[in-house]
Structure formats: C-alpha cells, structure tokens
Design a protein around this motif. Structure first.
Motif, mmCIF file in Angstrom:
data_model
loop_
_atom_site.group_PDB
_atom_site.id
_atom_site.type_symbol
_atom_site.label_atom_id
_atom_site.label_comp_id
_atom_site.label_asym_id
_atom_site.label_seq_id
_atom_site.Cartn_x
_atom_site.Cartn_y
_atom_site.Cartn_z
ATOM 1 N N GLY A 6 0.830 -1.209 0.000
ATOM 2 C CA GLY A 6 0.000 0.000 0.000
ATOM 3 C C GLY A 6 0.858 1.249 0.000
ATOM 4 N N GLY A 7 0.293 2.338 -0.488
ATOM 5 C CA GLY A 7 1.037 3.597 -0.454
ATOM 6 C C GLY A 7 0.247 4.687 -1.140
ATOM 7 N N THR A 8 0.819 5.867 -1.136
ATOM 8 C CA THR A 8 0.161 6.980 -1.830
ATOM 9 C C THR A 8 0.600 7.000 -3.292
ATOM 10 O OG1 THR A 8 0.261 8.128 0.287
ATOM 11 C CG2 THR A 8 -0.363 9.433 -1.597
ATOM 12 N N PHE A 9 1.825 6.576 -3.547
ATOM 13 C CA PHE A 9 2.351 6.497 -4.918
ATOM 14 C C PHE A 9 2.140 7.841 -5.626
ATOM 15 C CE2 PHE A 9 0.843 2.122 -3.812
ATOM 16 C CZ PHE A 9 2.094 1.580 -3.603
ATOM 17 N N HIS A 13 7.622 5.270 -8.030
ATOM 18 C CA HIS A 13 9.037 5.367 -8.437
ATOM 19 C C HIS A 13 9.719 4.006 -8.242
ATOM 20 C CE1 HIS A 13 9.930 5.589 -4.124
ATOM 21 N NE2 HIS A 13 9.089 6.603 -4.008
ATOM 22 N N HIS A 16 9.605 2.061 -5.018
ATOM 23 C CA HIS A 16 8.435 1.209 -4.768
ATOM 24 C C HIS A 16 8.551 -0.091 -5.575
ATOM 25 C CE1 HIS A 16 6.253 5.327 -4.427
ATOM 26 N NE2 HIS A 16 6.330 4.848 -3.196
ATOM 27 N N GLY A 103 7.878 -0.298 4.149
ATOM 28 C CA GLY A 103 9.233 0.202 4.359
ATOM 29 C C GLY A 103 9.497 0.411 5.850
ATOM 30 N N ALA A 106 7.823 3.399 7.447
ATOM 31 C CA ALA A 106 6.399 3.204 7.762
ATOM 32 C C ALA A 106 6.244 2.298 8.987
ATOM 33 C CB ALA A 106 5.678 2.607 6.552
ATOM 34 N N ILE A 128 10.764 -3.880 4.820
ATOM 35 C CA ILE A 128 11.930 -3.745 3.950
ATOM 36 C C ILE A 128 12.768 -2.541 4.384
ATOM 37 C CG2 ILE A 128 10.923 -4.928 1.972
ATOM 38 C CD1 ILE A 128 10.126 -2.318 0.752
ATOM 39 N N ARG A 130 15.111 0.750 4.179
ATOM 40 C CA ARG A 130 15.024 1.961 3.374
ATOM 41 C C ARG A 130 16.149 2.886 3.814
ATOM 42 N NH1 ARG A 130 9.694 5.743 2.187
ATOM 43 N NH2 ARG A 130 10.793 7.036 0.668
ATOM 44 N N LEU A 177 17.486 1.889 -2.411
ATOM 45 C CA LEU A 177 17.313 2.941 -3.413
ATOM 46 C C LEU A 177 16.913 4.222 -2.705
ATOM 47 C CD1 LEU A 177 15.302 0.994 -6.136
ATOM 48 C CD2 LEU A 177 17.648 1.803 -6.290
ATOM 49 N N SER A 180 12.378 8.937 -3.044
ATOM 50 C CA SER A 180 11.048 9.040 -2.430
ATOM 51 C C SER A 180 10.176 9.905 -3.333
ATOM 52 C CB SER A 180 11.142 9.671 -1.038
ATOM 53 O OG SER A 180 11.502 11.041 -1.158
ATOM 54 N N SER A 181 8.887 9.798 -3.167
ATOM 55 C CA SER A 181 7.981 10.657 -3.939
ATOM 56 C C SER A 181 8.221 12.116 -3.574
ATOM 57 C CB SER A 181 6.527 10.273 -3.665
ATOM 58 O OG SER A 181 6.296 8.942 -4.047
ATOM 59 N N ARG A 185 8.753 15.256 -6.063
ATOM 60 C CA ARG A 185 7.936 16.484 -6.049
ATOM 61 C C ARG A 185 8.801 17.725 -5.799
ATOM 62 N NH1 ARG A 185 4.783 13.026 -2.761
ATOM 63 N NH2 ARG A 185 5.265 14.258 -0.908
HETATM 64 P P1 ATP Z 1 6.460 10.357 0.193
HETATM 65 O O1 ATP Z 1 7.868 10.832 -0.074
HETATM 66 O O2 ATP Z 1 5.395 11.161 -0.512
HETATM 67 O O3 ATP Z 1 6.194 10.162 1.661
HETATM 68 P P2 ATP Z 1 7.174 7.619 -0.459
HETATM 69 O O4 ATP Z 1 8.217 7.680 -1.527
HETATM 70 O O5 ATP Z 1 7.621 7.337 0.941
HETATM 71 O O6 ATP Z 1 6.293 8.935 -0.498
HETATM 72 P P3 ATP Z 1 4.738 6.056 -0.252
HETATM 73 O O7 ATP Z 1 3.760 5.930 -1.359
HETATM 74 O O8 ATP Z 1 4.388 6.898 0.915
HETATM 75 O O9 ATP Z 1 6.119 6.555 -0.924
HETATM 76 O O10 ATP Z 1 5.229 4.646 0.268
HETATM 77 C C1 ATP Z 1 4.597 3.429 0.051
HETATM 78 C C2 ATP Z 1 5.451 2.346 0.673
HETATM 79 O O11 ATP Z 1 6.699 2.256 -0.027
HETATM 80 C C3 ATP Z 1 5.820 2.587 2.155
HETATM 81 O O12 ATP Z 1 5.763 1.339 2.847
HETATM 82 C C4 ATP Z 1 7.261 3.077 2.061
HETATM 83 O O13 ATP Z 1 7.983 2.782 3.235
HETATM 84 C C5 ATP Z 1 7.783 2.285 0.875
HETATM 85 N N1 ATP Z 1 8.879 2.954 0.165
HETATM 86 C C6 ATP Z 1 8.829 4.108 -0.525
HETATM 87 N N2 ATP Z 1 10.038 4.402 -1.053
HETATM 88 C C7 ATP Z 1 10.888 3.416 -0.688
HETATM 89 C C8 ATP Z 1 12.297 3.146 -0.919
HETATM 90 N N3 ATP Z 1 13.065 3.983 -1.610
HETATM 91 N N4 ATP Z 1 12.809 1.999 -0.383
HETATM 92 C C9 ATP Z 1 12.028 1.145 0.344
HETATM 93 N N5 ATP Z 1 10.708 1.348 0.602
HETATM 94 C C10 ATP Z 1 10.139 2.467 0.095
#
Ligand code: ATP
Length: 214
Positions: A6-9, A13, A16, A103, A106, A128, A130, A177, A180-181, A185
């Motif tokens: 799950g995530g906001t996506f 990227h 994910h 991650g 989270a 996982i 991060r 990796l 992040s979103s 942005r």
């Molecule tokens: P934002 O920067 O907007 O908070 P995000 O890149 O963290 O977004 P989400 O959609 O909030 O992405 O995350 C969805 C899931 O993906 C979460 O469980 C997050 O921990 C995991 N996740 C996101 N980016 C990574 C990464 N680079 N490595 C491992 N897990 C990731």
C-alpha cells in the motif's frame, strides 16, 4: 501467499517497484497487489489526483506477471485505514495467507495506525529496509509495551513466516534505493535527475500531467 503493498504512490518510483518485486521473488508470492490510498490518514492530500496516480501505476507495472493494481481504497469513502483494507482482502482471499510489505520508515510509525494491533490478525508483516531508517532504531522507536508486542512476532526467516497463517514479522533486506515521492515532487525542475527514478514512459506521462497543469 499474496503480497500487499500500500502507499500513496504520489508518484510511483523505482523505490516502490524494485523492492516490491524483489520481495515477490524472494517469498515466491503468488500475487502482488499494489493498493493506492485515497486519503492517507497520516498526511496531507496527495499532490496528483487519484486518477493520475493510478495511470502512472498501471504504466509502471504493466507487463509484470501476477502484479495487480487494487483500487479498493480509492473506491471506499473516508480515510484509507489499512486494517479495513486487510479485512476486506481476507474476505476475498480467505484461504490464502497475506503479507503486508512496508518500508522501515512506515514500520517505525505503525503504532500510530488505526487499530494497528489488529493488522496481525489478518496478515504477516514484511518490513523492507530503506535508506535513512535502520533496524537498530526499532527498539528506540516504540514504547516498551508496543516493542514487546512486536518483538514476540519477529521471525528469523521465510520458513518461519510461512509456518503461520498470520501475525509474524520478517525483516527482509532489498536493494537500497534512495528515492522518495517527496524527492520527486521537490525536484521537478531537474528533469535529468527525476527521469532516473522511474521508468521512461512513467516519467513522460508525469511530465505531461505537469505541463497540462500550467
Ligand atoms: P512520500 O515521499 O510522498 O512520503 P514515499 O516515496 O515514501 O512517499 P509512499 O507511497 O508513501 O512513498 O510509500 C509506500 C510504501 O513504499 C511505504 O511502505 C514506504 O515505506 C515504501 N517505500 C517508498 N520508497 C521506498 C524506498 N526507496 N525503499 C524502500 N521502501 C520504500
């Protein structure tokens, strides 16, 4: 076993896509379900619309076998609580174990999720790594009672996880990796940089959304 990611996506990227696919392979998941949320309970409204996030996800994941984009949170009114999502998945897949992939960032905040202890009635948790968040912070990240609750569930390997239907936690390492979103942005002006963080066609589509808004 079915993996739930799950995530906001906002937007999707490689941070994910690659870790989730690597868990699918490592745990021999029958299916991997990406579940974009409608209203994330812990944060502001997403930057992209639900439809745009969904279009990018479809583009990013098309062609991968047994990967599904599940729209149930977008279809449900109100905040997207994971416990409600898991209850509805469990009704649909009553005979198959579920694992929720999250991650480390989270996971460290999980004690603030709505009815978080009930998550373990429905699924296993696969945490996982991060960049910037490491397992040594787990003990410091929770109060004593929550840490005890979680510690009892930690299992050492995939076999131990598979031996139960739900309720176990596996810390699984994946390629790191640093994406992040938020970084996407915040760096929209740097086309070369953000183009590396997602598949080409996803990047082009995202650029199209941004240009349409101008
Ligand atoms: P934002 O920067 O907007 O908070 P995000 O890149 O963290 O977004 P989400 O959609 O909030 O992405 O995350 C969805 C899931 O993906 C979460 O469980 C997050 O921990 C995991 N996740 C996101 N980016 C990574 C990464 N680079 N490595 C491992 N897990 C990731």
């Amino acid at each position: 076993m079915i993996g739930i990611f799950g995530g906001t996506f906002d937007p999707v990227h490689y941070g994910h896509i690659k870790p989730a696919l690597s868990i699918k392979a490592a745990l021999h998941l029958r299916q991997l379900r990406f579940i974009p949320n409608r209203l994330p309970p812990h944060r502001a409204e997403p930057w992209l619309s639900a439809d745009q996030r969904l279009q990018l996800l479809h583009m990013a994941l098309s062609g991968y076998p047994d990967v599904v984009i599940d729209e149930r949170e977008l279809e449900r009114q109100g905040p997207s609580y994971m416990v409600d999502t898991l209850a509805s998945l469990k009704q649909e897949f009553s005979d198959e174990p579920l694992c929720l992939i999250i991650g480390m960032d989270a996971f460290l905040g999980i004690a603030s999720w709505y009815r978080w202890r009930s998550l373990f009635d429905y699924c296993h948790l696969v945490v996982i790594n991060r960049p910037g968040f490491d397992a040594s912070s787990i003990e410091r990240g929770f109060d004593a009672a929550d840490y005890d609750f979680l510690k009892q569930r930690l299992c050492s390997d995939t076999d131990a996880l598979m031996a139960q239907d739900s309720g176990q936690i596996l810390l699984q390492s994946v390629p790191q990796l640093e994406i992040s979103s938020t970084m996407i942005r915040d760096n929209l002006a740097d086309e070369e940089l953000i183009a590396q963080w997602m598949p080409d066609q996803v990047y082009r589509k995202l650029r199209g959304f941004i240009n349409d808004d101008r």
